[in-house]
Write a protein that holds these residues in place. Structure first.
Motif, PDB file in Angstrom:
ATOM      1  N   ASN A  27      -5.623  -9.608   0.190  1.00  0.00           N
ATOM      2  CA  ASN A  27      -4.700  -8.868   1.045  1.00  0.00           C
ATOM      3  C   ASN A  27      -3.288  -9.407   0.894  1.00  0.00           C
ATOM      4  O   ASN A  27      -3.080 -10.612   0.905  1.00  0.00           O
TER       5      ASN A  27
ATOM      6  N   LYS B 178      -0.684  -5.435  -4.460  1.00  0.00           N
ATOM      7  CA  LYS B 178      -1.322  -4.378  -5.264  1.00  0.00           C
ATOM      8  C   LYS B 178      -0.738  -2.995  -4.950  1.00  0.00           C
ATOM      9  O   LYS B 178      -0.359  -2.255  -5.855  1.00  0.00           O
ATOM     10  N   SER B 179      -0.679  -2.675  -3.656  1.00  0.00           N
ATOM     11  CA  SER B 179      -0.149  -1.360  -3.289  1.00  0.00           C
ATOM     12  C   SER B 179       1.331  -1.253  -3.627  1.00  0.00           C
ATOM     13  O   SER B 179       1.829  -0.182  -3.995  1.00  0.00           O
ATOM     14  N   THR B 180       2.028  -2.376  -3.513  1.00  0.00           N
ATOM     15  CA  THR B 180       3.444  -2.390  -3.873  1.00  0.00           C
ATOM     16  C   THR B 180       3.623  -2.010  -5.344  1.00  0.00           C
ATOM     17  O   THR B 180       4.501  -1.218  -5.696  1.00  0.00           O
TER      18      THR B 180
ATOM     19  N   GLU C 161      -7.840   1.120  -3.436  1.00  0.00           N
ATOM     20  CA  GLU C 161      -8.935   0.769  -2.535  1.00  0.00           C
ATOM     21  C   GLU C 161      -9.741   1.977  -2.061  1.00  0.00           C
ATOM     22  O   GLU C 161      -9.828   2.247  -0.865  1.00  0.00           O
TER      23      GLU C 161
HETATM   24  N1  LIG Z   1       6.889  -0.965   3.458  1.00  0.00           N
HETATM   25  C1  LIG Z   1       6.937  -2.302   3.481  1.00  0.00           C
HETATM   26  N2  LIG Z   1       8.002  -2.926   4.004  1.00  0.00           N
HETATM   27  C2  LIG Z   1       8.068  -4.280   4.019  1.00  0.00           C
HETATM   28  N3  LIG Z   1       7.110  -5.076   3.551  1.00  0.00           N
HETATM   29  C3  LIG Z   1       6.017  -4.518   3.025  1.00  0.00           C
HETATM   30  C4  LIG Z   1       5.865  -3.099   2.965  1.00  0.00           C
HETATM   31  N4  LIG Z   1       4.678  -2.823   2.396  1.00  0.00           N
HETATM   32  C5  LIG Z   1       4.124  -4.012   2.101  1.00  0.00           C
HETATM   33  N5  LIG Z   1       4.909  -5.034   2.482  1.00  0.00           N
HETATM   34  C6  LIG Z   1       4.630  -6.468   2.299  1.00  0.00           C
HETATM   35  O1  LIG Z   1       4.508  -6.713   0.919  1.00  0.00           O
HETATM   36  C7  LIG Z   1       3.452  -7.624   0.666  1.00  0.00           C
HETATM   37  C8  LIG Z   1       2.472  -6.992  -0.304  1.00  0.00           C
HETATM   38  O2  LIG Z   1       1.884  -5.865   0.328  1.00  0.00           O
HETATM   39  P1  LIG Z   1       0.916  -4.860  -0.421  1.00  0.00           P
HETATM   40  O3  LIG Z   1       0.669  -3.745   0.507  1.00  0.00           O
HETATM   41  O4  LIG Z   1       1.469  -4.549  -1.741  1.00  0.00           O
HETATM   42  O5  LIG Z   1      -0.381  -5.757  -0.563  1.00  0.00           O
HETATM   43  P2  LIG Z   1      -1.818  -5.350  -1.110  1.00  0.00           P
HETATM   44  O6  LIG Z   1      -2.107  -6.246  -2.238  1.00  0.00           O
HETATM   45  O7  LIG Z   1      -1.888  -3.904  -1.356  1.00  0.00           O
HETATM   46  O8  LIG Z   1      -2.726  -5.750   0.131  1.00  0.00           O
HETATM   47  P3  LIG Z   1      -4.019  -4.992   0.728  1.00  0.00           P
HETATM   48  O9  LIG Z   1      -5.176  -5.403  -0.101  1.00  0.00           O
HETATM   49  O10 LIG Z   1      -4.125  -5.568   2.103  1.00  0.00           O
HETATM   50  O11 LIG Z   1      -3.751  -3.537   0.706  1.00  0.00           O
HETATM   51  C9  LIG Z   1       2.842  -7.944   2.009  1.00  0.00           C
HETATM   52  O12 LIG Z   1       3.342  -9.196   2.411  1.00  0.00           O
HETATM   53  C10 LIG Z   1       3.318  -6.871   2.917  1.00  0.00           C
HETATM   54  O13 LIG Z   1       3.498  -7.332   4.227  1.00  0.00           O
END
Ligand SMILES: Nc1ncnc2c1ncn2[C@@H]1O[C@H](COP(=O)(O)OP(=O)(O)OP(=O)(O)O)[C@@H](O)[C@H]1O
Ligand SMILES: [Mg+2]
Lengths: 234, 300
Positions: A37, A41-43, A160
């Motif tokens: 988490n 990844k989503s970023t 996911e």
């Molecule tokens: N719109 C946003 N504005 C500011 N920070 C964000 C935003 N979206 C994500 N983040 C931050 O960027 C970081 C990476 O988030 P991301 O969503 O890319 O993680 P992830 O790998 O997809 O996690 P997960 O498995 O929980 O979905 C996190 O610290 C999150 O808090």
């Protein structure tokens, strides 16, 4: 179809999230992206899809740079993302949701595409007139994938897809992904279900804190002691 | 003298019915103005403070088309409605969207600024003088028994209902209409199917201004134009939107009719100037007892 990501840096305002990601997806592959988490990844997906603009680096699709293109242009080129949390249109019927899947791409073949999708997800056709917001989580996930397929993707990004599904449905979901891939679709699969993803994937990347920590063929990674320790607690 | 010692006048049912019917005609225009407001709110999630100023501007356009070229106000609809759409589209795409960087609180201020600019420009160029169009048929009509209906009233009702119906068809049948509904509830999902959200915002703004332009055509045969006229209608349109439920089409229509009827009955019983307070009274009652409006979904 090839997608190459080179030295991608991404941030939300001043908060840096990705620090130079390199990865590649080739025609016909399932490439898994694993990571805990908040790893980013989503970023990464949303920077590829044009929801956000990368700070630096390059995204190259079929030899053409798509870095910073707006999302509708990315969709037009055939990179279709089924996002985390599904993001179906809750106020619209299942049929309307699918219809909008072909808003930018595959517009002229909507009827054929719909037929094909209904044969993959027969349950959706039983609920054509139901509002998407009233579907169960699993049905919404099917709808989101169906909506993505309406755009005739060259590369399908799944963020996911197994999130919130019962174990039985998770199993079905992975079978479906493998099946879509067998039919020739290239898939970028973002997952936290490490073992199941590696079973169907050709290759995988593991990201930690915004950088690629591990990468390789799925078979190699399944046996990687570091991966097994970190993600499977073995 | 006892301050509270006054009686409401008592009228026969035919007078009351006549008043209510004229309220329906008036209400249909309120509905049309509110329709544009509620669409913009429902999709962009902002209150367009420039709505009244744009109505006023459209009324001047109709007036000058009549004065300069002798174009009938109803016929002018064929010019001001498409013109209003283009103006609204460009205003959103070129000014409001650009200036606000996607931040709702800035959009609000930008629309407020635009309304101030338009109103002052109108005062400067057109002066505060009231101007009215005289159409040859403005007093023609037919007798319903309880009230005399003039053709402009009938046109207002027919025009508003037709436009509402067409807009509804557009929203459920066309790709753009569906995209608008998608953007209203799920912007990111919309982006991921390739909907250009900035374009859709501008289309909505354009439709909102087109509605106001249609209302202007329907109003000009019976209302004098002056730089402050927008306030009158837009304050009522806000009430209609709140009464009907923010973002609800049906709400705008039903709310418009209800407010029109209440206003006319208020006038009948409380007199010309005091009668209008019935609208504020309803506004407060709705906020107290059903803040999400008649057709809105309760928050949370
Ligand atoms: N719109 C946003 N504005 C500011 N920070 C964000 C935003 N979206 C994500 N983040 C931050 O960027 C970081 C990476 O988030 P991301 O969503 O890319 O993680 P992830 O790998 O997809 O996690 P997960 O498995 O929980 O979905 C996190 O610290 C999150 O808090
Ligand atoms: Mg994520």
């Amino acid at each position: 179809m090839t997608l190459q990501v080179r030295q991608l840096h991404a941030a939300y305002g001043a908060m840096k999230v990705l620090h130079g990601i390199d990865l590649e997806i080739s025609e016909g592959e399932i490439v898994a992206l694993l990571g805990s988490n908040g790893a980013g990844k989503s970023t990464l997906n949303n920077n590829i899809s044009g929801i956000y603009t990368p700070k630096s680096g390059d995204i190259i699709f079929d030899g053409q740079s798509i870095t910073g293109l707006p999302s509708e242009k990315v969709v037009e080129l055939g990179i279709i993302q089924v996002p985390e949390g599904r993001r179906v249109f809750p106020n619209m019927s299942v049929l309307e949701n699918l219809h909008l899947g072909g808003y930018r791409r595959g517009r002229n073949r909507r009827d054929q595409n719909l037929e094909r999708i209904v044969s993959v997800f027969p349950r959706l056709s039983e609920r054509f007139n139901q509002l998407a917001g009233t579907l169960s989580g699993g049905e919404q996930q099917m709808l989101a994938i169906g909506r993505g397929l309406m755009a005739e993707p060259k590369l399908l990004i799944l963020d996911e897809p197994s999130l919130g599904l019962s174990p039985l449905l998770v199993e079905e979901m992975f079978e479906l992904i493998a099946e879509l891939n067998k039919q020739g679709l290239s898939i970028f699969l973002v997952e936290q279900n490490v073992m199941q993803s590696l079973e169907i994937a050709d290759r995988a990347y593991v990201i930690e804190n915004g950088t690629v920590a591990l990468s390789g063929s799925a078979d190699e990674l399944i046996d990687d002691p570091e991966l097994r320790k970190t993600y499977l607690g073995l | 003298m006892d301050f509270f010692d006054f009686n409401l006048p008592s009228y026969g049912w035919s007078t009351v019915l006549g008043s209510a019917i004229s309220g329906v005609f008036l209400g249909s225009i309120y509905a049309l103005v509110a329709l544009g407001l509620t669409l913009i709110y429902g999709v962009l999630h902002i209150i367009n403070f420039a709505h009244g100023a744009l109505l006023m501007l459209a009324m001047y356009a109709v007036y000058f088309l009549w004065q300069a070229f002798g174009i009938d106000p109803y016929l002018a609809m064929l010019i001001v409605v498409p013109g209003g759409f283009v103006f609204g589209y460009l205003l959103q795409r070129g000014v409001i969207g650009k200036a606000s960087h996607g931040r709702d609180e800035i959009i609000l201020l930008v629309t407020l600024g635009i309304s101030i600019i338009i109103e002052n420009a109108a005062l400067f160029f057109f002066s505060a003088t009231e101007r009215s169009v005289r159409v040859p048929y403005d007093l023609d009509g037919f007798d319903l028994g309880v009230t005399f209906v003039v053709y402009p009233e009938l046109a207002a009702l027919g025009g508003s209902l037709l436009i509402t119906f067409l807009l509804w068809l557009f929203m459920i049948k066309t790709d753009t209409g569906k995209a608008i509904r998608a953007v209203a509830k799920e912007r990111q999902g919309a982006r991921l199917v390739g909907i250009n959200v900035d374009h859709i915002f501008a289309v909505c703004f354009g439709i909102g201004v087109a509605c106001v332009a249609a209302a202007a055509s329907l109003l000009v045969p019976t209302y004098a134009v002056h730089p402050q006229i927008g306030y009158l209608f837009v304050l009522i349109a806000f009430t209609v939107v709140v009464l009907g439920g923010m973002g609800s089409f049906v709400g705008a229509l039903v709310g418009g009719f209800l407010i029109g009827i209440f206003e006319q009955l208020g006038r009948l019983y409380l007199g010309e100037s005091l009668g209008v307070i019935t609208i504020s009274f309803i506004f407060i009652l709705v906020l107290l007892f059903r803040p999400s409006g008649l057709f809105g979904k309760p928050a949370g």
